[in-house]
Design a protein around this motif. Sequence first.
Motif, PDB file in Angstrom:
ATOM      1  N   GLU A  80       0.777  -1.145   0.019  1.00  0.00           N
ATOM      2  CA  GLU A  80       0.110   0.172   0.059  1.00  0.00           C
ATOM      3  C   GLU A  80       0.754   1.229  -0.096  1.00  0.00           C
ATOM      4  O   GLU A  80       0.599   2.082  -0.791  1.00  0.00           O
ATOM      5  CB  GLU A  80      -0.833   0.006   1.242  1.00  0.00           C
ATOM      6  N   SER A  81       2.063   1.167   0.662  1.00  0.00           N
ATOM      7  CA  SER A  81       2.667   2.492   0.955  1.00  0.00           C
ATOM      8  C   SER A  81       3.591   2.505  -0.549  1.00  0.00           C
ATOM      9  O   SER A  81       3.651   3.572  -1.158  1.00  0.00           O
ATOM     10  CB  SER A  81       3.890   2.356   1.918  1.00  0.00           C
ATOM     11  N   ALA A  82       4.069   1.451  -1.130  1.00  0.00           N
ATOM     12  CA  ALA A  82       4.565   1.582  -2.215  1.00  0.00           C
ATOM     13  C   ALA A  82       3.605   2.233  -3.431  1.00  0.00           C
ATOM     14  O   ALA A  82       4.072   3.102  -4.273  1.00  0.00           O
ATOM     15  CB  ALA A  82       5.166   0.095  -2.849  1.00  0.00           C
ATOM     16  N   GLY A  83       2.303   1.648  -3.461  1.00  0.00           N
ATOM     17  CA  GLY A  83       1.273   2.230  -4.351  1.00  0.00           C
ATOM     18  C   GLY A  83       1.230   3.897  -4.283  1.00  0.00           C
ATOM     19  O   GLY A  83       1.336   4.387  -5.250  1.00  0.00           O
ATOM     20  N   LEU A  84       1.103   4.124  -2.724  1.00  0.00           N
ATOM     21  CA  LEU A  84       1.085   5.500  -2.484  1.00  0.00           C
ATOM     22  C   LEU A  84       2.219   6.337  -3.084  1.00  0.00           C
ATOM     23  O   LEU A  84       2.198   7.316  -3.807  1.00  0.00           O
ATOM     24  CB  LEU A  84       0.987   5.709  -0.946  1.00  0.00           C
ATOM     25  N   LEU A  85       3.451   5.897  -2.798  1.00  0.00           N
ATOM     26  CA  LEU A  85       4.699   6.434  -3.078  1.00  0.00           C
ATOM     27  C   LEU A  85       4.890   6.588  -4.906  1.00  0.00           C
ATOM     28  O   LEU A  85       5.068   7.730  -5.280  1.00  0.00           O
ATOM     29  CB  LEU A  85       5.877   5.708  -2.830  1.00  0.00           C
ATOM     30  N   TYR A  86       4.365   5.582  -5.610  1.00  0.00           N
ATOM     31  CA  TYR A  86       4.339   5.606  -7.165  1.00  0.00           C
ATOM     32  C   TYR A  86       3.320   6.664  -7.320  1.00  0.00           C
ATOM     33  O   TYR A  86       3.654   7.522  -8.315  1.00  0.00           O
ATOM     34  CB  TYR A  86       3.595   4.310  -7.582  1.00  0.00           C
ATOM     35  N   GLN A  87       2.287   6.887  -6.887  1.00  0.00           N
ATOM     36  CA  GLN A  87       1.211   7.969  -7.188  1.00  0.00           C
ATOM     37  C   GLN A  87       1.766   9.396  -6.945  1.00  0.00           C
ATOM     38  O   GLN A  87       1.750  10.140  -7.916  1.00  0.00           O
ATOM     39  CB  GLN A  87      -0.116   7.753  -6.324  1.00  0.00           C
ATOM     40  N   LEU A  88       2.694   9.607  -5.741  1.00  0.00           N
ATOM     41  CA  LEU A  88       2.945  10.847  -5.539  1.00  0.00           C
ATOM     42  C   LEU A  88       4.457  11.130  -6.152  1.00  0.00           C
ATOM     43  O   LEU A  88       4.425  12.362  -6.852  1.00  0.00           O
ATOM     44  CB  LEU A  88       3.797  10.665  -3.846  1.00  0.00           C
ATOM     45  N   LEU A  89       5.026  10.238  -6.744  1.00  0.00           N
ATOM     46  CA  LEU A  89       5.955  10.333  -7.707  1.00  0.00           C
ATOM     47  C   LEU A  89       5.713  10.752  -8.928  1.00  0.00           C
ATOM     48  O   LEU A  89       6.025  11.676  -9.611  1.00  0.00           O
ATOM     49  CB  LEU A  89       6.852   9.264  -7.846  1.00  0.00           C
ATOM     50  N   SER A  90       4.808  10.098  -9.539  1.00  0.00           N
ATOM     51  CA  SER A  90       4.124  10.566 -10.761  1.00  0.00           C
ATOM     52  C   SER A  90       3.634  11.799 -10.815  1.00  0.00           C
ATOM     53  O   SER A  90       3.777  12.677 -11.641  1.00  0.00           O
ATOM     54  CB  SER A  90       3.143   9.378 -11.257  1.00  0.00           C
ATOM     55  N   GLN A  91       2.773  12.314  -9.562  1.00  0.00           N
ATOM     56  CA  GLN A  91       2.222  13.597  -9.448  1.00  0.00           C
ATOM     57  C   GLN A  91       3.271  14.527  -9.249  1.00  0.00           C
ATOM     58  O   GLN A  91       3.260  15.632 -10.119  1.00  0.00           O
ATOM     59  CB  GLN A  91       1.400  13.720  -8.039  1.00  0.00           C
ATOM     60  N   SER A  92       4.320  14.133  -8.698  1.00  0.00           N
ATOM     61  CA  SER A  92       5.406  15.339  -9.030  1.00  0.00           C
ATOM     62  C   SER A  92       6.299  15.444 -10.319  1.00  0.00           C
ATOM     63  O   SER A  92       7.474  15.769 -10.133  1.00  0.00           O
ATOM     64  CB  SER A  92       6.476  14.897  -7.649  1.00  0.00           C
ATOM     65  N   LYS A  93       5.937  14.527 -11.131  1.00  0.00           N
ATOM     66  CA  LYS A  93       6.516  14.507 -12.501  1.00  0.00           C
ATOM     67  C   LYS A  93       8.044  13.744 -12.343  1.00  0.00           C
ATOM     68  O   LYS A  93       8.973  14.250 -12.829  1.00  0.00           O
ATOM     69  CB  LYS A  93       6.780  15.501 -13.000  1.00  0.00           C
ATOM     70  N   ILE A  94       8.190  12.970 -11.191  1.00  0.00           N
ATOM     71  CA  ILE A  94       9.382  12.260 -11.328  1.00  0.00           C
ATOM     72  C   ILE A  94       9.584  11.202 -12.299  1.00  0.00           C
ATOM     73  O   ILE A  94       8.833  10.324 -12.537  1.00  0.00           O
ATOM     74  CB  ILE A  94       9.654  11.497  -9.925  1.00  0.00           C
ATOM     75  N   SER A  95      10.727  11.434 -13.165  1.00  0.00           N
ATOM     76  CA  SER A  95      10.883  10.642 -14.236  1.00  0.00           C
ATOM     77  C   SER A  95      12.119   9.784 -14.238  1.00  0.00           C
ATOM     78  O   SER A  95      12.808   9.809 -13.225  1.00  0.00           O
ATOM     79  CB  SER A  95      11.087  11.580 -15.376  1.00  0.00           C
TER      80      SER A  95
END
Length: 352
Positions: A80-95
């Motif tokens: 669940e934490s990993a899922g949340l982080l994926y989402q936050l990373l993509s919202q922050s445009k981490i490429s």
Amino acid sequence: MNCIRVNTGTPYDVRIRRGILREAGNEIKKIFPHARLAIVTDSNVSPLYLRSLLDSLELAGYQNTPSFTMEAGENTKSLESAGLLYQLLSQSKISRDCCLIALGGGVIGDLTGFVASTYLRGIPFIQIPTTLLAQVDSSVGGKTAVNLPVGKNLVGTFWQPSLVLCDPDTLATLPEDVFADGVAEALKCGMIKDPVLFDLLADQEPQAHLEEIIARCICVKRDVVEKDEYDTGERMLLNFGHTMGHAVENWMQYQQRHGQCVATGMVMIARAQTAAGTLPAAVLDRLLAACQKYGLPTCCKAPLDELFKICRQDKKNTVRGIRAILLRSIGDSYIQNFPFEAFEAFIKGGAC
Ligand SMILES: NC(=O)c1ccc[n+]([C@@H]2O[C@H](COP(=O)([O-])OP(=O)(O)OC[C@H]3O[C@@H](n4cnc5c(N)ncnc54)[C@H](O)[C@@H]3O)[C@@H](O)[C@H]2O)c1
Ligand SMILES: [Zn+2]
């Protein structure tokens, strides 16, 4: 400063120096001069060290670095934490040309490493470990993981960090039992490969020797990891005390810290070997005294038969038996295969 190069598939440096957190920006600049960064930390570490890290990144020219603060504790090492982080990373445009920084203990290191290894099929990450356990053990070696409800570390990857920065000054704020947890793993490194390290921990005040203790532990881990990056042989030596330690941890329903269970597991093996006549009693006495010095337990209330049942179910053990790590002396260890029955009789022989 101690700088230790780890020559795994992708080599990386481990730098150990008091105050290095405040210079993290310059250290990172040397290997990722143009990357965008993102920090993952936890709710205990964030108020203590995040500002310092952000200031040093800004000084080195990294502007607007996003940071994500997860709740402190083992429960955070989840899908669940990993899922949340994926989402936050993509919202922050981490490429793909970005790099994650894990600022925290083993929980944050394992979770961030796991996310870094899977997000966009893998982006680099840097470890800034802030517990003794993470500095001496989990930040080096490239094992990442999250837990499943049925067990610990069941989903994970091998993914090496690009850099590890260990600042012993950050250990000043650790609760005593969390510090002792790391000491147990450090004692283990001494027992399996480095008698000087063991003596340092057993006979000296650790606070005065933290850089050397951390560096020696990392060298022990580096040496076995370089020979066995994917954990099929020599790396097993790092499991000294862990077969029975994991059983104790499981029996205690994870209410006792990992290092405390490992200490008990190491003593169980040393007692069994002493009873079997394969280890001098003086080695056992040294180990007992060292554990007592740090308030680490040396005996367990669990009935041995209950622990053996757990060992037989442990996926780390083969269908036929157990690969135990034994000692010849302090700093000299070896692997021995036992059928389950023989291992159980061996441990019973040294029961306390
Ligand atoms: N990847 C590996 O090879 C490896 C090896 C050993 C352990 N591990 C994993 O590491 C985890 C345990 O790591 P841990 O013991 O560091 O636990 P942790 O990350 O939970 O940290 C312990 C506690 O200390 C707090 N903390 C961290 N740094 C602090 C500081 N400087 N000052 C004050 N408080 C601080 C944390 O918020 C937490 O409450 C487990 O999940 C274990 O499975 C991984
Ligand atoms: Zn361990």
